[in-house]
Design a protein around this motif. Structure first.
Motif, PDB file in Angstrom:
ATOM      1  N   SER A  23      -9.740  -2.941 -11.187  1.00 39.03           N
ATOM      2  CA  SER A  23      -9.947  -3.251  -9.659  1.00 39.03           C
ATOM      3  C   SER A  23      -9.230  -3.487  -9.172  1.00 39.03           C
ATOM      4  O   SER A  23      -9.073  -3.149  -7.977  1.00 39.03           O
ATOM      5  CB  SER A  23     -11.277  -4.641  -9.465  1.00 39.03           C
ATOM      6  N   THR A  24      -7.772  -3.457  -9.586  1.00 35.27           N
ATOM      7  CA  THR A  24      -7.092  -4.075  -8.584  1.00 35.27           C
ATOM      8  C   THR A  24      -5.695  -3.174  -8.852  1.00 35.27           C
ATOM      9  O   THR A  24      -3.852  -3.132  -8.370  1.00 35.27           O
ATOM     10  CB  THR A  24      -5.967  -5.410  -8.760  1.00 35.27           C
ATOM     11  N   GLY A  25      -5.343  -2.993 -10.475  1.00 30.43           N
ATOM     12  CA  GLY A  25      -4.575  -1.845 -10.951  1.00 30.43           C
ATOM     13  C   GLY A  25      -3.140  -3.165 -11.698  1.00 30.43           C
ATOM     14  O   GLY A  25      -2.511  -2.377 -11.990  1.00 30.43           O
ATOM     15  N   ASP A 158      -0.962   1.205   0.470  1.00 33.23           N
ATOM     16  CA  ASP A 158      -2.604   1.211   0.453  1.00 33.23           C
ATOM     17  C   ASP A 158      -3.018   0.885  -1.126  1.00 33.23           C
ATOM     18  O   ASP A 158      -2.224   1.024  -1.619  1.00 33.23           O
ATOM     19  CB  ASP A 158      -2.733   2.322   0.729  1.00 33.23           C
ATOM     20  N   LYS A 159      -4.223   0.186  -0.995  1.00 32.85           N
ATOM     21  CA  LYS A 159      -5.104  -0.631  -2.556  1.00 32.85           C
ATOM     22  C   LYS A 159      -4.961   0.392  -3.244  1.00 32.85           C
ATOM     23  O   LYS A 159      -4.693   0.575  -4.583  1.00 32.85           O
ATOM     24  CB  LYS A 159      -6.190  -1.712  -2.163  1.00 32.85           C
ATOM     25  N   ALA A 160      -5.241   1.666  -2.741  1.00 38.14           N
ATOM     26  CA  ALA A 160      -5.800   3.255  -4.250  1.00 38.14           C
ATOM     27  C   ALA A 160      -4.096   3.456  -4.470  1.00 38.14           C
ATOM     28  O   ALA A 160      -4.671   3.799  -5.524  1.00 38.14           O
ATOM     29  CB  ALA A 160      -6.454   3.951  -3.154  1.00 38.14           C
ATOM     30  N   ILE A 161      -3.170   3.562  -3.821  1.00 40.64           N
ATOM     31  CA  ILE A 161      -1.918   4.177  -3.951  1.00 40.64           C
ATOM     32  C   ILE A 161      -1.196   2.752  -5.228  1.00 40.64           C
ATOM     33  O   ILE A 161      -0.936   3.400  -6.203  1.00 40.64           O
ATOM     34  CB  ILE A 161      -1.592   4.716  -2.699  1.00 40.64           C
ATOM     35  N   VAL A 212     -16.457  -3.356  -8.806  1.00 39.87           N
ATOM     36  CA  VAL A 212     -15.950  -4.355  -7.696  1.00 39.87           C
ATOM     37  C   VAL A 212     -14.798  -3.544  -6.747  1.00 39.87           C
ATOM     38  O   VAL A 212     -14.608  -4.041  -5.456  1.00 39.87           O
ATOM     39  CB  VAL A 212     -15.103  -5.588  -8.614  1.00 39.87           C
ATOM     40  N   PHE A 213     -13.829  -2.692  -7.434  1.00 41.32           N
ATOM     41  CA  PHE A 213     -13.174  -2.376  -6.581  1.00 41.32           C
ATOM     42  C   PHE A 213     -13.259  -1.574  -5.317  1.00 41.32           C
ATOM     43  O   PHE A 213     -13.185  -1.610  -4.559  1.00 41.32           O
ATOM     44  CB  PHE A 213     -12.311  -1.287  -7.568  1.00 41.32           C
ATOM     45  N   LEU A 214     -14.663  -1.114  -5.513  1.00 42.44           N
ATOM     46  CA  LEU A 214     -15.099  -0.223  -4.626  1.00 42.44           C
ATOM     47  C   LEU A 214     -15.741  -1.440  -3.308  1.00 42.44           C
ATOM     48  O   LEU A 214     -16.282  -0.356  -1.925  1.00 42.44           O
ATOM     49  CB  LEU A 214     -16.739   0.280  -4.958  1.00 42.44           C
ATOM     50  N   VAL A 219      -7.794  -7.096   2.644  1.00 39.65           N
ATOM     51  CA  VAL A 219      -7.949  -9.236   2.125  1.00 39.65           C
ATOM     52  C   VAL A 219      -8.389  -9.711   1.307  1.00 39.65           C
ATOM     53  O   VAL A 219      -7.810 -10.237   0.222  1.00 39.65           O
ATOM     54  CB  VAL A 219      -8.305  -9.390   3.758  1.00 39.65           C
ATOM     55  N   VAL A 220      -9.237  -9.012   0.334  1.00 38.89           N
ATOM     56  CA  VAL A 220     -10.046  -9.650  -0.244  1.00 38.89           C
ATOM     57  C   VAL A 220      -9.238  -8.842  -1.583  1.00 38.89           C
ATOM     58  O   VAL A 220      -8.812  -9.410  -2.261  1.00 38.89           O
ATOM     59  CB  VAL A 220     -11.149  -9.244  -0.822  1.00 38.89           C
ATOM     60  N   PHE A 221      -8.302  -7.510  -1.993  1.00 36.17           N
ATOM     61  CA  PHE A 221      -7.986  -6.984  -2.588  1.00 36.17           C
ATOM     62  C   PHE A 221      -6.363  -7.587  -2.841  1.00 36.17           C
ATOM     63  O   PHE A 221      -6.386  -8.365  -4.156  1.00 36.17           O
ATOM     64  CB  PHE A 221      -7.359  -5.987  -1.660  1.00 36.17           C
ATOM     65  N   ARG A 222      -6.254  -8.594  -1.881  1.00 33.20           N
ATOM     66  CA  ARG A 222      -4.532  -9.646  -1.801  1.00 33.20           C
ATOM     67  C   ARG A 222      -4.949 -10.623  -2.610  1.00 33.20           C
ATOM     68  O   ARG A 222      -4.032 -11.310  -3.348  1.00 33.20           O
ATOM     69  CB  ARG A 222      -3.839  -9.399  -0.852  1.00 33.20           C
ATOM     70  N   ARG A 223      -5.857 -11.983  -1.444  1.00 37.56           N
ATOM     71  CA  ARG A 223      -6.354 -13.055  -2.203  1.00 37.56           C
ATOM     72  C   ARG A 223      -6.893 -12.380  -3.664  1.00 37.56           C
ATOM     73  O   ARG A 223      -6.481 -13.716  -3.971  1.00 37.56           O
ATOM     74  CB  ARG A 223      -7.775 -13.637  -1.525  1.00 37.56           C
ATOM     75  N   THR A 224      -7.386 -11.412  -3.855  1.00 37.02           N
ATOM     76  CA  THR A 224      -7.755 -11.735  -5.414  1.00 37.02           C
ATOM     77  C   THR A 224      -6.081 -11.505  -6.136  1.00 37.02           C
ATOM     78  O   THR A 224      -5.947 -12.039  -7.324  1.00 37.02           O
ATOM     79  CB  THR A 224      -8.142 -10.612  -6.447  1.00 37.02           C
TER      80      THR A 224
END
Length: 249
Positions: A23-25, A158-161, A212-214, A219-224
């Motif tokens: 989900s995050t890489g 970017d979170k996808a990159i 989960v990634f989708l 903000v949630v990505f960073r907090r995770t």
């Protein structure tokens, strides 16, 4: 192989770590290695982390390939290959307790950096430094993620990159790391059997992680990421201190 309490604990660690990785890489080695070090000998724990992170990255390559930053990937890859043999030397020269301290410092340092929200301007030199440090940490403590996490998050990529480039980079760095481990000592039959037994947990984690990634916002990505680092770093620090006090008593 019988299902023992040890295998059940390891399966849970692999499952949760695979969810985070997909989900995050990031997340698999950062979260799993401190726990695996509590379950297995240091070399086995690092080798399990190497094998599973490589398998997860290979399994997700097709779905992430189009979003890779190929220039960054190339720089990270060749510089990490330089760092990998340095990490092997570090592993053989220091004891398990110092491996744990090095890992704790790397993880908690990453957490502090992200909390302070420091910005990093990308450059060729910094790409190379991040790759070298990741390669060094791959074979010394089995966790290449902290330098990448600091660099990529600090660069506001970017979170996808971030996810795609990191997962593909792991294919390179872990492949070389596994070859290095094989040349310097190999993998025991018991470790390979344990890895095969834990595969279902990994596949389930990948499936959940893609879902989960989708649903991640930036903000949630960073907090995770912060939650992963803080929890793992504190757990490892607690483990080190508990072992130290127990030995002194």
């Amino acid at each position: 192989m019988p299902i023992t309490p040890l295998i059940l604990k390891a399966s849970i660690v692999i499952l949760v770590s695979a969810i985070l990785q997909a989900s995050t890489g990031f997340g698999f080695s950062i979260l799993s290695t401190p726990f695996l070090l509590s379950f297995f000998p240091a070399r086995d724990a690092i080798q399990i982390s190497l094998l599973f992170t490589l398998l997860i990255s290979l399994g997700m390559l097709r779905s992430t390939y189009s979003e890779i930053d190929k220039v960054l990937l190339k720089r990270l890859s060749w510089s990490s290959i330089v760092g990998i043999p340095c990490g092997i030397v570090v592993f053989w020269l220091i004891s398990l307790i110092w491996i744990k301290w090095l890992l704790a410092v790397a993880i908690l340092g990453s957490t502090l950096f992200l909390v302070l929200q420091r910005q990093i301007a990308r450059s060729r030199r910094k790409d190379v430094i991040a790759g070298f440090l990741s390669g060094l940490l791959t074979t010394s403590v089995g966790v290449p993620g902290p330098p990448l996490l600091i660099y990529m998050t600090g660069s506001s990529m970017d979170k996808a990159i971030v996810r795609s480039t990191t997962l593909t980079f792991y294919i390179v760095v872990y492949s070389v790391g596994i070859i290095s481990e094989w040349v310097t000592g190999g993998f025991t039959a018991h470790l390979l059997a344990t890895t095969i037994f834990l595969l279902p947990s990994m596949f389930l984690g990948i499936w959940i992680g893609k879902y989960v990634f989708l649903r991640f916002t930036p903000v949630v990505f960073r907090r995770t990421q912060l939650a992963i680092l803080l929890f793992t770093g504190l757990y490892l620090l607690f483990s080190i201190l508990s072992s130290t006090f127990a030995a002194a008593a």
